[in-house]
Design an enzyme around this catalytic site. Structure first.
Site: not given
Length: 282
Positions: A38, A69, A92, A94-95, A122, A217-218, A241, A253
Site C-alpha cells: 500500500s 491490491h 496476506h 490473515y486472509e 505500509a 501484517m505482511s 500511522n 484500514h
C-alpha cells in the site's frame, strides 16, 4: 484446514509453467522484482514500455481481495533504464490463515531468473522519530506469530539461515542514494503481526521492548520464502500511522490507505531511485 494454495508437486509444476509463461510473455527476466505494498503502486505507473499480465494467467498465483491490491504483474523500465518486474498485489496470512500465499510468485520469479526482490509495505510506526509519512529501510525483522511458510517442506534446505535476511550491501546502496537525494530514510526493525485486527497498546509496548521500530501484517513470510529460494532481499516500509496507544487516532484500514495515498508520490519516486541505484550495482 487444507491450504488454499498449491503445495508439493502441484506447486513445483506451477512454478515451472509460470516461469515458462513469463519467458514467453516478457523474454529474459529482469534482475530486480518488487512487491508493491500500500502506497507504493505509483512506481509501476511511471515505468516505460510497460507490459502487464494478470495474476490469473500465472498458475498458483494468489488473487488477494484486500483493497489497494490490483493483482497484476508489470514489467518495464525506469526512466534511467533499469528493467524491473513489479507485483501489484500480495497474499496476506490473515486472509486465509495460511502463510504460504506468496510461494508460487516468489519461486516463479526465481525460476524465471530474478536475482533481487524488493519488498514494500505500509506500516505502523513505533518510534516518535519516524511519524506517519516517514520511510524506513528494514534492517531486520521480528516474526511475532512464529509462523513459517517453510513448515512441511523436507530436506536440509528448509533450515534456512535468516541471519542476513535483509541484504547489507543492498541496504548500503539505498542509504547512499537517500543521502544523495536528501531523503530522510530511517533504518529499523520490522515486526510482523498476524492481523487482521490492529494491535493493542500493550502489544505495541511489547514490540517496542523487543526492539521493533515498525509493525505490519505482511512481508516476513515473503522474505522467508525469498531467502529460501536464494534471492537477495531489500525491504522498504512507509509509515501510515503510529502504533496503538502512541496517538489519539483510531486505527482503521481506511486510515492506512488514506495516509498511504497522501505519501504515494514521494514513496514511488524514492523507490524508483532505489531501483536505479541497485540496478547499477548488479
Amino acid at each position: 484446514m487444507s491450504s488454499p494454495y498449491l503445495q508439493g508437486d502441484a506447486l513445483a509444476a506451477a512454478i515451472r509453467d509460470g516461469a515458462a509463461t513469463l519467458r514467453q510473455r516478457f523474454g529474459e527476466a529482469p534482475s530486480i522484482a518488487v512487491v508493491l505494498g500500500s502506497g507504493w503502486a505509483g512506481a509501476s505507473e511511471s515505468l516505460q514500455d510497460a507490459e502487464r499480465l494478470p495474476y490469473q494467467s500465472l498458475p498458483g498465483w494468489p488473487l488477494p481481495k484486500v483493497e489497494g491490491h490490483v493483482n497484476e504483474l508489470v514489467v518495464g523500465k525506469t526512466a534511467a533504464g533499469a528493467r524491473v518486474a513489479m507485483l501489484r498485489g500480495r497474499a496476506h496470512t490473515y486472509e486465509s490463515g495460511d502463510c504460504t500465499g506468496m510461494a508460487a510468485p516468489i519461486r516463479t520469479l526465481k525460476a524465471w531468473g530474478v536475482q533481487v526482490l524488493v519488498l514494500t509495505n505500509a506500516s505502523g510506526s513505533l518510534r516518535a522519530k519516524q511519524p506517519p509519512g516517514s520511510l524506513m529501510l528494514i534492517s531486520d525483522h521480528l516474526n511475532a506469530p512464529q509462523r513459517s511458510p517453510l513448515v512441511g517442506l523436507t530436506g536440509m534446505d528448509r533450515f534456512c539461515d535468516m541471519s542476513a535476511a535483509w541484504d547489507r550491501a543492498l541496504r548500503q546502496t539505498v542509504l547512499a542514494r537517500a543521502r544523495e537525494m536528501g531523503e530522510a530514510l530511517h533504518e529499523g526493525i520490522y515486526c510482523w503481526a498476524l492481523g487482521p485486527q490492529f494491535e493493542t497498546p500493550a502489544e505495541i509496548r511489547m514490540f517496542q521492548a523487543w526492539g521493533a521500530d515498525a509493525v505490519g501484517m505482511s512481508t516476513v513470510p515473503d522474505v522467508i520464502l525469498a531467502r529460501h529460494a536464494g534471492l537477495r532481499v531489500l525491504g522498504l516500509a512507509l509509515m501510515t500511522n503510529m502504533g496503538a496507544g502512541l496517538s489519539d487516532e483510531a486505527l482503521t484500514h481506511e486510515l492506512t490507505l488514506s495516509e498511504a495515498k497522501k505519501n504515494a508520490e514521494r514513496a514511488a519516486s524514492f523507490l524508483t531511485e532505489a531501483l536505479n541505484a541497485i540496478h547499477q550495482t548488479l
